[in-house]
Design an enzyme around this catalytic site. Sequence first.
Site, PDB file in Angstrom:
ATOM      1  N   GLY A 107      36.757  12.002 -38.350  1.00 55.84           N
ATOM      2  CA  GLY A 107      35.791  10.958 -38.061  1.00 55.84           C
ATOM      3  C   GLY A 107      34.872  10.778 -39.266  1.00 55.84           C
ATOM      4  O   GLY A 107      34.570  11.741 -39.974  1.00 55.84           O
ATOM      5  N   CYS A 108      34.424   9.552 -39.517  1.00 47.79           N
ATOM      6  CA  CYS A 108      33.591   9.310 -40.695  1.00 47.79           C
ATOM      7  C   CYS A 108      32.245  10.014 -40.575  1.00 47.79           C
ATOM      8  O   CYS A 108      31.741  10.597 -41.548  1.00 47.79           O
ATOM      9  CB  CYS A 108      33.414   7.819 -40.942  1.00 47.79           C
ATOM     10  N   ASN A 109      31.643  10.005 -39.393  1.00 46.00           N
ATOM     11  CA  ASN A 109      30.397  10.739 -39.192  1.00 46.00           C
ATOM     12  C   ASN A 109      30.625  12.244 -39.332  1.00 46.00           C
ATOM     13  O   ASN A 109      29.813  12.960 -39.929  1.00 46.00           O
ATOM     14  CB  ASN A 109      29.821  10.456 -37.802  1.00 46.00           C
TER      15      ASN A 109
END
Length: 342
Positions: free
Chosen positions: A148-150
Amino acid sequence: MSQKIAILGASGYTGAELVRLIATHPSMEIAALSGNSKAGMSMAEVFPHLRHLDLPRLTTIEEVSFEGIDLVFCALPHATSQSVIRELPRDVKVVDLSADFRLRDLQAYKTWYGKDHSAPDLQSEAVYGLTEFYRDEIAGARLVAGTGCNAATGQYALRPLIEAGVIDLDRIVIDLKAAVSGAGRSLKENLLHAELSEGAHGYAVGGVHRHLGEFDQEFSAIAGREVKVQFTPHLLPANRGILATIYVDGEAEAIHRALSERYAEEEFVLVLPQGEHPSIRHIRGSNYCHIGVVADRIPGRAIVIAALDNLTKGSSGQAMQNANLMLGLEEGAGLRLAPVFP
C-alpha cells in the site's frame, strides 16, 4: 532483447503511470493493455498525455494473449486480482498492485478486507514488494505483492528504527496526508472538485484503515513481538504525493544515524541532513522517497517526516523496481526521472 510486458487495468491511474515509466525503459516493451471499461479505445483517447506513444489498443482481460509475455503488471481493483492472477499461465511473472496478496495471514486478510481469500495457494508464494527490504526474495519470485502507498511511506521511515531499537515501540503516531489519486480514478462524490478542494479531512479515523494490516504484519515481524501504531490518514486536495509526519520517543541523533546507515547505499531513499524535512513538491513524479528527522523541543522525542509520490514510489515505480529484479534487469532502469518542479 526486450521483455514483453502486459498491463491489466491500464485505464486507471497506476496503469497510466506504468505506461509512462515503461516508455523510457531500455529493456521493456508493452505488448498488451487491458481496461475492461475502456475496451476498444486507444490509450490516447483515455489518457491524452500518452498520445505520443505507439501503444496497443485496450482490450478486455479475456482478449489478452499471454503467449510470449514475460511479466504482467496487475493494476486491478482489490479482490479482482485474486481470480485473474489464478488463471494466468504459470510461466508468466506477476507484479500485483492491489491489496490482494499483501497480507500473509489469511485470517488477517479476512479481518481487514471483509472476505475470505479466494486464492490461498497463491498467497503462500507471494513476496511482499517493499523492494529495499525484500530485494533477494523479490529477485527469485514469480508473484510479488506491491505494498500500500501509505504503508510504504510509514515503513520507509520506521523499519530501520525498529530494527536498530532506537525508538519506543509502544509510542508511535503516524499522521499522514495523502493526495486524491490514491483513491483511484472511478467517480466518487466525495472526490468531486467542489467536495474536496479548499479543504482537508481525516478518514478511516480510529484504527480502521486497511493499511494498518501491513503495519501490524511488518513491524511485529521485525520486533519479534506485537507492535501497533496509531495511524490517521488525511485526504489532501492535491493530485500526487504522501507526507507522513511520525512522532516517536527516541533521541533524534540516534534516529537520524539509524536511517542514514540503513539507506546509505539505496538509490531511491534519501535521508536529508538532520533538521531538514521533506515536501511532496520535491518528489513529484519520481521514484524517490525523502526522509527528514527533527528533534522535538521535549527531550527524548523526535519527529520523522517521509515524503513520496503515491503513484510512483508508492505504487507503479515500486512495481517496476520489483519487475526489474524479477526479470534480471538493472534495478533502477527506467526509474531515474527527476522530480517535476514546480
